[in-house]
Design an enzyme around this catalytic site. Structure first.
Site, PDB file in Angstrom:
ATOM      1  N   GLU A  60       0.820  -1.218   0.000  1.00  0.00           N
ATOM      2  CA  GLU A  60       0.000   0.000   0.000  1.00  0.00           C
ATOM      3  C   GLU A  60       0.849   1.262   0.000  1.00  0.00           C
ATOM      4  OE1 GLU A  60      -0.535  -2.649   1.883  1.00  0.00           O
ATOM      5  OE2 GLU A  60      -2.467  -3.378   1.135  1.00  0.00           O
ATOM      6  N   HIS A 129     -11.373  -5.381   8.274  1.00  0.00           N
ATOM      7  CA  HIS A 129     -12.180  -5.234   7.054  1.00  0.00           C
ATOM      8  C   HIS A 129     -13.427  -4.392   7.277  1.00  0.00           C
ATOM      9  CE1 HIS A 129      -9.629  -8.624   5.964  1.00  0.00           C
ATOM     10  NE2 HIS A 129     -10.046  -8.550   4.719  1.00  0.00           N
TER      11      HIS A 129
END
Lengths: 337, 375
Positions: A60, A129
């Site tokens: 990322e 999540h």
């Protein structure tokens, strides 16, 4: 007008932005052939090719950092971070580099990078999540943070975010991806095609909207919580309480003017978000309402949100997240104060 | 010294040894073949200029005129060699000690001190000089450099054979090689065949930590795991520094992908003016490296060739003195912009929070003006 899901509206918006500007490049993990784990980029790899829809290495910080370099050469990278909880490897690049380059360069360098993040809960997922990390970014000057609640806003705001010369964190309420709504595709197109379109687009996506008018209590929400706020308004109406719902749409800047105007009318404010209430957007909003509408208030500003715990296992998320009863309880408390 | 460790001086590419003697290298001599005495004199000139500037900046910090200074002392050959290998079409992403490369990119050296006087965070036009702003977060810029290189490739500026072909030179130190960002940059550059040269100046210290705290093998060996060709060379040898950088840049510009080059050098000064190297390294170590001074060996060579005269040395001394004077005057003469300028350029488009705070600050300042207290 056509009917779309919120995810479909983002997909259509991305497609329109890519058609409009060949410098728009999508980058992320699994966004190419697969179309993203939520299929938000479905079909774009096939139509625009692997140079415009780039499957990146699984890193990322690397995604955001390389996007900064591409933006320095005039590209407009639109990044996908696969899940909210996976943005943290990129936290340094976002907060110390992306957010500050314009300032560091005295305005010589603009970084029109958009970071799309599926965020928030209610999907029964495993750890990392379902989080709502907006406050961690809202504290950093140089970033804009927006979150649409409807397919129309999703379609418009993704294009406005891409048009904006500033870096934008575009938070997508993942539990609302499959909500359907009518979308008018023509309005944002004419806004962006006009002279000064990028400025107008940036200004518009930075403003909240009154999602429902009411006179007794202002319930402020954004992203995934707007639908809940509207349900609260329905339920409260049945009990004789008129709720005004403000959909903030933007967390940075925080459109407190719209909230303060509403607070001055109703005298009561409840802020709802999935992020923890402690040090959250609701805390900032409560402070601003107190500073600017103190003598109009009939009750303290209340917040309903996540707790100061890690996001729990999914069997507990309905207790952790704001729900109809918890928001109605807050509405009752400000009404009876 | 461990012959296989990150501080080994074995197997370095070297074209000018510490005695000022030219050496041949089968692979790299040809990349220095165009260096005639005039070119070497120009490098010597730049090395002396940046050393004089560095000394002046250190003095200014000691006098309280700068908050901090980051000396480049000892790394002049690595930087000036690489700088002279660059083309105008290349783009450099420095760390924060690359004052020598800044000089070769046309940055007026005193301007750098605006950062260290606390006036601003970036002090030159990156696009104009092909030299990005200094980045203080270690290794963060390696990803920007990689993205920039990928964009150059997209723009058709790589591998065409035209003069417009370019590459990115990304500079970082031995400490940065432990950062995740640098390893991600090597990954992104490798899988995308980015036109970029990663230049590690292994000056043997990350503040106080020796390179053995970052690696158990020479840093150049990191390249092979990424599939990136790498070369380790004597970074105190300006001829090798030029030749290796030139090879690497040509490799990247021609579309053959990324390269990792490791200049093995020595930070002769402190990490910054806040540091005290006597806490972590010996006088003997410093003396050993003083004998390997990058400028002294080039002077020896140029004098032996009859290319460097006393007059030239004197002229350089006069120029250095003049630069020192100009630097002092510039630093002391800079006016701080109005305080309200801190609200400028936070965003490219107006942001309500910044505008509200700007307006409040203006009212606050005006309240003093009304009382005649504050100009």
């Amino acid at each position: 007008m056509s009917t779309m899901t919120l995810a479909g509206a983002i997909n259509r918006g991305l497609r329109a932005a890519m058609d409009r500007d060949p410098k728009v490049v999508l980058m992320g993990e699994d966004i190419g052939q697969l179309g993203g784990v939520f299929r938000v980029t479905d079909g774009l790899w096939k139509d625009f090719g692997p140079d415009r829809v780039v499957d990146t290495p699984l890193a990322e910080s690397g995604i955001v950092g390389t996007a900064i370099g591409m933006a320095m050469r005039g590209y407009t990278p639109v990044l996908e971070i696969q899940f909210d909880g996976f943005i943290f490897p990129a936290y340094n690049q976002i907060t110390t580099q992306l957010a500050k380059m314009h300032y560091r360069s005295h305005g010589a360098i603009t970084l029109p990078v958009v970071i799309r993040v599926p965020y928030s809960g209610h999907i029964g997922a495993v750890e990392h999540h379902s989080e709502s990390p907006e406050a961690l970014f809202a504290h950093t000057a140089g970033l804009r943070i927006v979150s649409p609640a409807t397919p129309q806003d999703a379609y418009d705001m993704i294009q406005q975010a891409i048009a904006s010369p500033d870096p934008v964190l575009f938070l997508e309420p993942k539990a609302r991806y499959w909500d359907k709504g009518e979308v008018d595709e023509s309005r944002v197109a004419s806004q962006l095609d006009a002279d000064g379109g990028a400025s107008a687009a940036t200004a518009e996506m930075s403003r909240g909207r009154i999602a429902r008018e009411g006179k007794d209590v202002t319930v402020v929400a954004y992203g995934p919580s707007v639908r809940l706020a509207l349900q609260v308004a329905d339920a409260a109406a049945a009990e004789g309480t008129s709720v005004e719902v403000v959909d903030l749409r933007s967390i940075s800047p925080l459109d407190s003017d719209t909230v303060v105007r509403s607070a001055k009318r109703t005298g009561r404010v409840v802020v709802v978000h999935e992020a923890p209430t402690a040090f959250g957007a609701g805390a900032e909003l409560a402070a601003r309402v107190m500073e600017q509408a103190f003598f109009h208030l009939h009750a303290p500003v209340l917040r309903v949100g996540g707790f100061h715990t890690p996001y729990p296992g999914s069997k507990f998320e309905h207790d952790y997240l704001p729900n109809l009863d918890r928001v109605l309880d807050a509405v009752d408390r400000v009404m009876t104060h | 010294m461990d012959a296989h460790g990150p501080l080994s001086d074995q197997g370095l590419v070297q074209l000018l040894n510490r005695h000022g003697e030219r050496l041949e290298d089968e692979r790299f001599s040809r990349y220095a073949a165009d260096l005639d005495l005039e070119a070497l004199l120009a490098m010597w000139h730049d090395m002396t200029v940046v050393r004089a500037f560095d000394k002046e900046a250190t003095s200014l910090q000691r006098q309280g005129e700068l908050g901090l200074w980051v000396p480049s002392l000892g790394q002049e050959a690595a930087q000036i060699g690489a700088g002279h290998a660059l083309r105008e079409s290349d783009f450099v992403f420095p760390s924060y000690r690359e004052h020598g490369i800044a000089l070769t990119r046309g940055v007026d050296l005193p301007e750098i001190l605006r950062i260290f006087r606390g006036l601003q965070h970036g002090a030159w036009d990156a696009a104009e000089h092909g030299f990005h702003l200094y980045t203080l977060v270690i290794g963060a810029h390696s990803l920007h450099a990689t993205g920039y290189a990928l964009a150059m490739d997209r723009d058709g500026l790589v591998g065409t054979g035209a003069d417009s072909d370019g590459a990115v030179l990304c500079c970082f130190g031995d400490g940065a090689t432990s950062q995740g960002d640098v390893n991600e940059a090597l990954t992104f550059a490798a899988v995308n065949n980015a036109p970029i040269v990663f230049m590690v100046q292994n000056n043997q210290f990350a503040i106080s930590e020796p390179t053995t705290r970052q690696s158990r093998v020479p840093l150049a060996q990191r390249g092979s795991g990424f599939g990136i060709p790498a070369v380790r060379y004597d970074g105190n040898d300006v001829v090798a520094s030029y030749a290796v950088a030139r090879w690497a840049l040509e490799h990247a510009r021609s579309g053959q992908g990324p390269v990792l080059i490791e200049a093995f050098t020595y930070r002769m000064g402190a990490h910054t003016t806040s540091d005290d190297p006597s806490k972590y390294r010996s006088q003997a170590d410093e003396s050993y490296w003083a004998e390997r001074d990058p400028i002294a060996r080039l002077e020896t060579y140029l004098r032996a060739q009859g290319a460097l005269t006393d007059d030239a040395v004197d002229a350089a001394g006069v120029e250095a003195k003049e630069l020192g004077r100009r630097t002092r005057e510039a630093v002391k003469g800079w006016e701080r912009p109005p305080a309200a300028s801190i609200f400028d350029h936070v965003y490219a488009e107006p942001h309500a929070t910044v505008e509200a705070e700007r307006a409040w600050f203006a009212r606050y300042e005006a309240s003093f003006a009304d009382q005649g207290v504050h100009a």
